[in-house]
Design an enzyme around this catalytic site. Structure first.
Site, mmCIF file in Angstrom:
data_model
loop_
_atom_site.group_PDB
_atom_site.id
_atom_site.type_symbol
_atom_site.label_atom_id
_atom_site.label_comp_id
_atom_site.label_asym_id
_atom_site.label_seq_id
_atom_site.Cartn_x
_atom_site.Cartn_y
_atom_site.Cartn_z
ATOM 1 N N ARG A 148 -8.220 4.582 1.300
ATOM 2 C CA ARG A 148 -8.219 5.234 -0.005
ATOM 3 C C ARG A 148 -7.136 6.311 -0.046
ATOM 4 O O ARG A 148 -6.863 6.951 0.971
ATOM 5 C CB ARG A 148 -9.570 5.887 -0.308
ATOM 6 C CG ARG A 148 -10.712 4.907 -0.551
ATOM 7 C CD ARG A 148 -11.908 5.610 -1.157
ATOM 8 N NE ARG A 148 -13.061 4.710 -1.255
ATOM 9 C CZ ARG A 148 -14.081 4.711 -0.427
ATOM 10 N NH1 ARG A 148 -14.090 5.566 0.580
ATOM 11 N NH2 ARG A 148 -15.073 3.868 -0.582
ATOM 12 N N VAL A 149 -6.575 6.512 -1.224
ATOM 13 C CA VAL A 149 -5.632 7.587 -1.472
ATOM 14 C C VAL A 149 -6.200 8.442 -2.602
ATOM 15 O O VAL A 149 -6.485 7.926 -3.697
ATOM 16 C CB VAL A 149 -4.235 7.061 -1.859
ATOM 17 C CG1 VAL A 149 -3.282 8.223 -2.112
ATOM 18 C CG2 VAL A 149 -3.680 6.158 -0.759
ATOM 19 N N THR A 186 -9.219 -2.293 1.020
ATOM 20 C CA THR A 186 -10.440 -2.745 1.686
ATOM 21 C C THR A 186 -11.011 -1.669 2.593
ATOM 22 O O THR A 186 -12.221 -1.433 2.619
ATOM 23 C CB THR A 186 -10.150 -4.016 2.507
ATOM 24 O OG1 THR A 186 -9.597 -5.019 1.635
ATOM 25 C CG2 THR A 186 -11.418 -4.549 3.145
ATOM 26 N N PHE A 187 -10.147 -0.982 3.356
ATOM 27 C CA PHE A 187 -10.626 0.042 4.283
ATOM 28 C C PHE A 187 -9.852 1.351 4.133
ATOM 29 O O PHE A 187 -9.896 2.199 5.018
ATOM 30 C CB PHE A 187 -10.509 -0.448 5.733
ATOM 31 C CG PHE A 187 -9.105 -0.762 6.164
ATOM 32 C CD1 PHE A 187 -8.263 0.227 6.644
ATOM 33 C CD2 PHE A 187 -8.613 -2.053 6.090
ATOM 34 C CE1 PHE A 187 -6.972 -0.065 7.042
ATOM 35 C CE2 PHE A 187 -7.319 -2.352 6.492
ATOM 36 C CZ PHE A 187 -6.503 -1.354 6.977
ATOM 37 N N LYS A 205 -4.345 10.765 2.134
ATOM 38 C CA LYS A 205 -4.535 9.400 2.621
ATOM 39 C C LYS A 205 -5.624 9.416 3.686
ATOM 40 O O LYS A 205 -5.609 10.254 4.592
ATOM 41 C CB LYS A 205 -3.238 8.845 3.238
ATOM 42 C CG LYS A 205 -2.134 8.556 2.240
ATOM 43 C CD LYS A 205 -0.941 7.904 2.934
ATOM 44 C CE LYS A 205 0.165 7.575 1.947
ATOM 45 N NZ LYS A 205 1.311 6.892 2.599
ATOM 46 N N ASP A 213 10.534 -0.657 6.420
ATOM 47 C CA ASP A 213 9.627 -1.132 5.363
ATOM 48 C C ASP A 213 10.010 -0.483 4.033
ATOM 49 O O ASP A 213 9.155 0.041 3.313
ATOM 50 C CB ASP A 213 8.176 -0.807 5.724
ATOM 51 C CG ASP A 213 7.190 -1.635 4.912
ATOM 52 O OD1 ASP A 213 7.635 -2.430 4.065
ATOM 53 O OD2 ASP A 213 5.975 -1.477 5.112
#
Length: 551
Positions: A289-290, A286-287, A308, A409
């Site tokens: 990009r890679v 949504t906000f 990134k 994570d």
């Protein structure tokens, strides 16, 4: 031997309606002014929690760390309605020993004025113990007939002050002595004071001479600095982001001195934007990009890189998260870890985070693509390939833990793989936006990888090397299922009860009993009953040797 292990599964209704931004019925502004954001995050911007009555849930989800040297917070608010708005403020903390009772300079209930008002919250540490104290600021605003509830979260860093403890200990012991002893003590103290003064003067004299020699040597050596090998850096590039300071999302297992601060790290890694060329988009959220792109060094060599970044409509909070999570794996040198290569800043545009790219692709995306081929039949990785990839992850995790860092994570989405099935663990920057179905909020304004977390991490938010073993077990399950969604039939709100009842992920098809036994071993209820990564390494290496004998 193929076996199927089926456990009873509760029938749960999945709720997928998540609201990112909602509206207040009244018109209101609550924000941090530029000075406060600069003090806390090092950014030249205002951070709005409510702007023109619109609540920014992204800002509310962000837990702002408060360094030990900052003892007060300042908030700005104003009622944009035609009248003041009633409010109630409540401050909650989880450690009374480390933090004194927080104090507001306004009453806990009253009216939000129709003009801009700044109020402060005092957060004074006791100095008795070192701790990270969770501070929750609950604000209820009444707009007839509705009540809007806001929760602002902070993490106050408190450090132990030895002098305060020693003084308390001295005060607790009554002093009994005679006048003669006092006289002798005074004589001894005078002698010690005189000796100390002489030593200080001598030390200052030696130090000044040493500093003078150091300055001369530095001046002489400056002419040779151009011939020293340098990393990717550009000290002439500057922006407001160079003063950014933020605690890393990766948690330290124990306190250890950091060789370099975050500001120095960013300064060392800063490169010129004109040297970065973006090509095609690899992943998009949504906000965020890679990109796949190239970086041209000062020597003229061109290197393939992974970039990134965030889109133009990303908030300052999202930009700060990108930086602090991306810089977490700075200076980690291991063949199975993807460390950041450079950071690029440019005025009025989002920062770029550069990573080395050698035919890497996201591991989760790669596993999902394995299900699709020209014949429409899934291509399953061999057991030998799965075990080899798992061993690479273990090597990386063992290295991270030796550096006293917790990942928190660990999942397929935060790993990359090349065409030779070589694995590298990456940071979790942008993962929440790129893989939104893997993160859930349990009503606490914090998106977490619920279905990858150990039971104690899910309930108490406590993390350790043993909780990372649990996440490794889920990652191993992802490898054998080609990145299926774990616990797909379980509602996130039911996960804790589901795990408490003893239920776990089912054995994947074509997964050997020996490999599934390793997964089940990782999911032991008691953390102490789970294996260490060294034990997992020995076990899987032995299983790998058994597999190679039959090839």
């Amino acid at each position: 031997m193929q076996t199927f292990l089926l456990t009873p599964v509760k029938t749960v209704t999945a709720l997928f309606l998540l609201t990112i931004i909602h509206f207040c019925n009244g018109i209101l502004n609550i924000y941090l002014n530029t000075q406060e954001v600069q003090k806390l995050l090092g950014l030249e911007a205002e951070l709005f929690y409510v702007r023109q009555g619109i609540v920014n849930d992204y800002a509310l989800n962000f837990v702002v760390p408060i360094p030990s040297k900052i003892n007060s917070l300042h908030f700005t608010w104003e009622s944009l309605a035609s009248k003041p708005l009633p409010y109630i403020i409540q401050i909650d903390t989880n450690d009374d020993e480390a933090l004194e009772e927080p104090k507001l300079n306004i009453t806990s209930s009253g009216l939000i004025p129709t003009y801009t008002q700044v109020f402060s919250l005092s957060l004074q540490c006791t100095g008795i113990v070192s701790a990270e104290v969770d501070v929750t600021i609950s604000i209820n605003i009444t707009v007839n007939p509705d009540v809007t509830a806001l929760k602002l979260k902070r993490k106050k860093i408190c450090t132990k002050i030895e002098s305060a403890i020693n003084s308390q200990a001295v005060d607790a012991v009554p002093i009994r002595t005679s006048s003669a002893r006092i006289f002798y003590y005074a004589v001894v103290c005078a002698f010690v004071l005189a000796t100390t003064s002489i030593m200080c003067v001598a030390g200052l004299y030696v130090r000044r001479n040493k500093q003078r020699r150091t300055i001369d040597e530095t001046t002489a050596n400056q002419s040779y600095s151009a011939f020293l090998p340098t990393a990717i850096r550009n000290p002439t590039t500057s922006s407001s982001y160079s003063s950014f300071r933020r605690m890393p999302s990766y948690s330290l297992i124990e306190d250890r001195p950091s060789p370099k601060g975050l500001q120095e790290r960013i300064a060392e890694l800063t490169i010129q934007r004109c040297r970065v060329c973006l090509r095609n988009v690899v992943l998009e959220g949504t906000f965020s990009r890679v990109y796949q792109g190239t970086y041209s060094s000062e020597g003229g060599t061109e290197e393939e890189v992974l970039v990134k970044t965030v889109t133009d409509h990303a908030s300052q909070v999202q930009i700060s998260l990108l930086l602090q999570e991306g810089m977490s794996m700075y200076a980690l040198n291991h063949p199975n870890i993807l460390s950041i290569l450079g950071v690029s800043f440019e005025d009025n545009s989002a920062p770029f985070l550069l990573y080395p790219l050698h035919n890497y692709s996201n591991l989760k995306v790669f596993l999902q693509r394995c299900k699709i081929c020209s014949e429409g039949v899934a291509h399953t990785l061999t057991t030998q390939e799965v075990v080899d990839m798992a061993l690479q992850v273990i090597e990386a995790m063992h290295y991270i833990h030796k550096k006293h860092i917790l990942h928190k994570d660990l999942a397929a989405r935060n790993c990359v793989v090349d065409n030779k099935l070589k694995i590298k663990i990456a940071d979790n920057a942008l993962s929440r936006d790129l893989f939104p179905s893997d993160y859930h909020c349990l009503g606490d304004n914090e998106n977490r990888p619920i279905k990858w977390l150990a039971l104690e991490s899910l309930i108490n938010k406590t993390f350790s090397t043993r909780s990372e073993v649990w996440s490794f077990g889920v990652l191993l399950w992802e490898l054998t299922t080609l990145a299926q969604q774990p616990y797909v039939e379980i509602d996130p709100f039911e996960m804790a009860a589901y795990l408490k009842d003893g239920y776990r992920l089912v054995q994947p098809i074509n997964c050997p009993d020996e490999l599934f036994a390793v997964m089940a071993y990782c999911w032991a209820m008691n953390p102490e009953d789970r294996p260490t990564f060294l034990q997992l390494q020995v076990c899987l290496k032995e299983f790998y040797m058994q597999l190679t004998r039959y090839v």
